[in-house]
Design a protein around this motif. Sequence first.
Motif, mmCIF file in Angstrom:
data_model
loop_
_atom_site.group_PDB
_atom_site.id
_atom_site.type_symbol
_atom_site.label_atom_id
_atom_site.label_comp_id
_atom_site.label_asym_id
_atom_site.label_seq_id
_atom_site.Cartn_x
_atom_site.Cartn_y
_atom_site.Cartn_z
ATOM 1 N N ASN A 98 -2.762 13.249 0.557
ATOM 2 C CA ASN A 98 -1.478 13.847 0.898
ATOM 3 C C ASN A 98 -0.893 13.056 2.065
ATOM 4 N N PHE A 99 -0.111 12.032 1.740
ATOM 5 C CA PHE A 99 0.471 11.224 2.801
ATOM 6 C C PHE A 99 1.850 10.711 2.395
ATOM 7 N N THR A 100 2.593 10.304 3.395
ATOM 8 C CA THR A 100 3.908 9.707 3.218
ATOM 9 C C THR A 100 3.865 8.329 3.871
ATOM 10 N N LEU A 101 4.419 7.344 3.183
ATOM 11 C CA LEU A 101 4.433 5.978 3.688
ATOM 12 C C LEU A 101 5.864 5.455 3.635
ATOM 13 N N GLY A 102 6.353 4.975 4.758
ATOM 14 C CA GLY A 102 7.653 4.332 4.825
ATOM 15 C C GLY A 102 7.464 2.892 5.252
ATOM 16 N N ILE A 103 8.078 1.971 4.526
ATOM 17 C CA ILE A 103 7.989 0.544 4.850
ATOM 18 C C ILE A 103 9.409 0.001 4.934
ATOM 19 N N TYR A 104 9.728 -0.640 6.041
ATOM 20 C CA TYR A 104 11.056 -1.222 6.225
ATOM 21 C C TYR A 104 10.969 -2.735 6.171
ATOM 22 N N ASP A 105 11.688 -3.328 5.245
ATOM 23 C CA ASP A 105 11.773 -4.775 5.102
ATOM 24 C C ASP A 105 12.963 -5.247 5.948
ATOM 25 N N THR A 106 12.684 -5.871 7.071
ATOM 26 C CA THR A 106 13.724 -6.291 8.004
ATOM 27 C C THR A 106 14.620 -7.366 7.397
ATOM 28 N N ASP A 107 14.039 -8.308 6.680
ATOM 29 C CA ASP A 107 14.829 -9.399 6.096
ATOM 30 C C ASP A 107 15.830 -8.884 5.063
ATOM 31 N N ALA A 108 15.399 -7.981 4.189
ATOM 32 C CA ALA A 108 16.262 -7.454 3.122
ATOM 33 C C ALA A 108 17.031 -6.206 3.548
ATOM 34 N N GLU A 109 16.729 -5.703 4.745
ATOM 35 C CA GLU A 109 17.322 -4.457 5.243
ATOM 36 C C GLU A 109 17.156 -3.334 4.212
ATOM 37 N N ARG A 110 15.906 -3.171 3.761
ATOM 38 C CA ARG A 110 15.600 -2.201 2.722
ATOM 39 C C ARG A 110 14.427 -1.326 3.156
ATOM 40 N N LEU A 111 14.546 -0.030 2.905
ATOM 41 C CA LEU A 111 13.499 0.931 3.228
ATOM 42 C C LEU A 111 12.824 1.385 1.940
ATOM 43 N N TYR A 112 11.508 1.317 1.908
ATOM 44 C CA TYR A 112 10.718 1.818 0.784
ATOM 45 C C TYR A 112 10.038 3.099 1.245
ATOM 46 N N PHE A 113 10.104 4.116 0.422
ATOM 47 C CA PHE A 113 9.547 5.429 0.741
ATOM 48 C C PHE A 113 8.584 5.810 -0.372
ATOM 49 N N CYS A 114 7.339 6.085 0.002
ATOM 50 C CA CYS A 114 6.323 6.473 -0.976
ATOM 51 C C CYS A 114 5.666 7.767 -0.518
ATOM 52 N N GLU A 115 5.414 8.651 -1.458
ATOM 53 C CA GLU A 115 4.758 9.908 -1.135
ATOM 54 C C GLU A 115 3.670 10.161 -2.160
ATOM 55 N N MET A 116 2.485 10.532 -1.696
ATOM 56 C CA MET A 116 1.351 10.784 -2.580
ATOM 57 C C MET A 116 0.824 12.169 -2.317
ATOM 58 N N ASP A 117 0.763 12.973 -3.361
ATOM 59 C CA ASP A 117 0.195 14.323 -3.307
ATOM 60 C C ASP A 117 -0.712 14.490 -4.506
ATOM 61 N N THR A 118 -1.991 14.698 -4.242
ATOM 62 C CA THR A 118 -2.924 14.920 -5.354
ATOM 63 C C THR A 118 -3.659 16.224 -5.169
#
Length: 54
Positions: free
Chosen positions: A34-54
């Motif tokens: 049960n976690f949330t992961l946010g990754i920000y790509d500075t070069d592309a100015e893009r935010l990736y958001f991942c959430e896992m619940d099992t």
Amino acid sequence: MIPDIELGSYRLIDRQAEEGIAAGADILHRSSFNFTLGIYDTDAERLYFCEMDT
């Protein structure tokens, strides 16, 4: 799902961590995730958001 990122930052939020126990200490050795992961790509100015619940 997420491309290689050369310059960026991340934030991992362990929503299953118990108070008083180091968060993420044994995150890969649990029977559920049960976690949330946010990754920000500075070069592309893009935010990736991942959430896992099992």
